[in-house]
Motif scaffolding. Structure first.
Motif, PDB file in Angstrom:
ATOM      1  N   ILE A  25     -56.748   8.315 -20.269  1.00 34.84           N
ATOM      2  CA  ILE A  25     -57.011   9.331 -21.282  1.00 34.84           C
ATOM      3  C   ILE A  25     -58.480   9.760 -21.206  1.00 34.84           C
ATOM      4  O   ILE A  25     -59.391   8.933 -21.264  1.00 34.84           O
ATOM      5  N   THR A  26     -58.715  11.044 -21.046  1.00 38.37           N
ATOM      6  CA  THR A  26     -60.050  11.641 -21.017  1.00 38.37           C
ATOM      7  C   THR A  26     -60.037  12.882 -21.905  1.00 38.37           C
ATOM      8  O   THR A  26     -58.956  13.328 -22.351  1.00 38.37           O
ATOM      9  N   PRO A  27     -61.203  13.454 -22.201  1.00 42.77           N
ATOM     10  CA  PRO A  27     -61.217  14.716 -22.956  1.00 42.77           C
ATOM     11  C   PRO A  27     -60.454  15.847 -22.274  1.00 42.77           C
ATOM     12  O   PRO A  27     -60.045  16.812 -22.935  1.00 42.77           O
ATOM     13  N   LEU A  28     -60.249  15.733 -20.952  1.00 44.55           N
ATOM     14  CA  LEU A  28     -59.487  16.750 -20.217  1.00 44.55           C
ATOM     15  C   LEU A  28     -57.994  16.446 -20.169  1.00 44.55           C
ATOM     16  O   LEU A  28     -57.235  17.212 -19.581  1.00 44.55           O
ATOM     17  N   GLY A  29     -57.585  15.340 -20.768  1.00 45.13           N
ATOM     18  CA  GLY A  29     -56.174  14.973 -20.754  1.00 45.13           C
ATOM     19  C   GLY A  29     -55.936  13.713 -19.941  1.00 45.13           C
ATOM     20  O   GLY A  29     -56.878  12.981 -19.588  1.00 45.13           O
TER      21      GLY A  29
END
Length: 300
Positions: A229-233
């Motif tokens: 999970i990252t801020p980009l999805g």
């Protein structure tokens, strides 16, 4: 419309029933089992195993592997004969090695801008593909390193047997393609032949290391299926994609890094280091890096 369908069904059905006795049931069962196994590999994420199932099957020239006294021929002779047992694959490998080495030499001798870098990358990728198509010993080496040994752990000889032919074929193809690239009358800018030689040699080492990394691949690691999970999805899909095509990614990234180094000798040293790193990562995939590696080197 119904009459047309009925007439067509009658004609086709009669032809189909007439061809049933000519069906090779043994081949049909073998192909069905291979298709089912390939589908299982594709679903579980091991695309490299699925593609390996559809390699051309060797045929003919079995007796050419032996000398007149019944002993096996040398390592290079065995590799050449095994390559000729799949002529279509060998022809594709030869074309990829020649075209790739010519493009690699022209790109390495270029000024380092976009077209030259693209030619260098394309040539390295073609060499990577050709080095795998020209030999079937990669899979045998993977089995020798991963399966329990029958005659002791003398794996240095296994490496020599497996890498002798693809290394010699890649070196020969690079030499011929490099000479063609230097002889053909097209505009040249950038490095001299003496400066280009370390770049080409380093690229060959990088290509062989990347091919070794790819061929030592086992089942898809379970940790790659965990979400990232990252801020980009969720980026776990990118990790799986990188694992599937790690050899090509290693070649492309390696050539990009090599192009950023200003010194030819420094670039060659960096390429050799990256190739050895790929070999080390490939050995880790087989479990050998966790054992007494230096003691096995001394016994090999």
């Amino acid at each position: 419309m119904a009459g047309v369908l009925a007439a067509g069904a009658a004609v086709l059905g009669r032809a189909a029933f007439g061809s049933v006795p000519s069906v090779d049931l043994t081949r049909l069962a073998r192909e069905s089992a291979r298709a089912a196994q390939a589908q299982t590999y594709a679903v579980t994420g091991t695309l490299h195993h699925a593609l390996d199932l559809y390699r051309p099957e060797p045929s003919g020239r079995t007796s050419a592997l032996l000398r007149a006294d019944g002993q096996l021929r040398g390592r290079l002779a065995q590799g050449a004969v095994r390559a000729l047992r799949t002529p279509g694959r060998a022809a594709a490998a030869g074309a990829a090695l020649l075209v790739g080495s010519a493009a690699l030499t022209a790109g390495a001798a270029g000024p380092g801008d976009g077209p030259a870098l693209a030619a260098w990358m394309v040539g390295a990728v073609c060499g990577y593909l050709g080095s795998g198509w020209v030999s079937e010993t990669w899979r045998g080496l993977r089995d020798e390193l991963t399966l329990p040994p029958l005659y002791g752990e003398w794996w240095g000889g296994a490496l020599g047997r497996a890498l002798a032919w693809p290394g010699a074929a890649l070196a020969s193809g690079t030499l011929v393609g490099g000479v063609l690239a230097l002889v053909l009358p097209w505009p040249r800018h950038g490095a001299s032949p003496l400066e280009t030689l370390p770049l080409v040699v380093g690229s060959v080492v990088l290509v062989l290391g990347a091919r070794f990394l790819r061929e030592m691949k086992q089942q898809l690691p379970l940790q790659l299926l965990l979400p990232v999970i990252t801020p980009l999805g969720d980026l776990s899909g990118l990790l799986v994609l990188a694992w599937q095509f790690d050899g090509i990614f290693a070649v492309v990234i390696g050539v990009t890094v090599m192009n950023a180094v200003p010194s030819a000798l420094g670039t060659a040293g960096l390429a050799v280091g990256m190739g050895l790193c790929c070999v080390w990562m490939g050995l880790r995939r087989t479990g050998w890096a966790r054992r007494a590696l230096l003691s096995r080197l001394r016994r090999a």
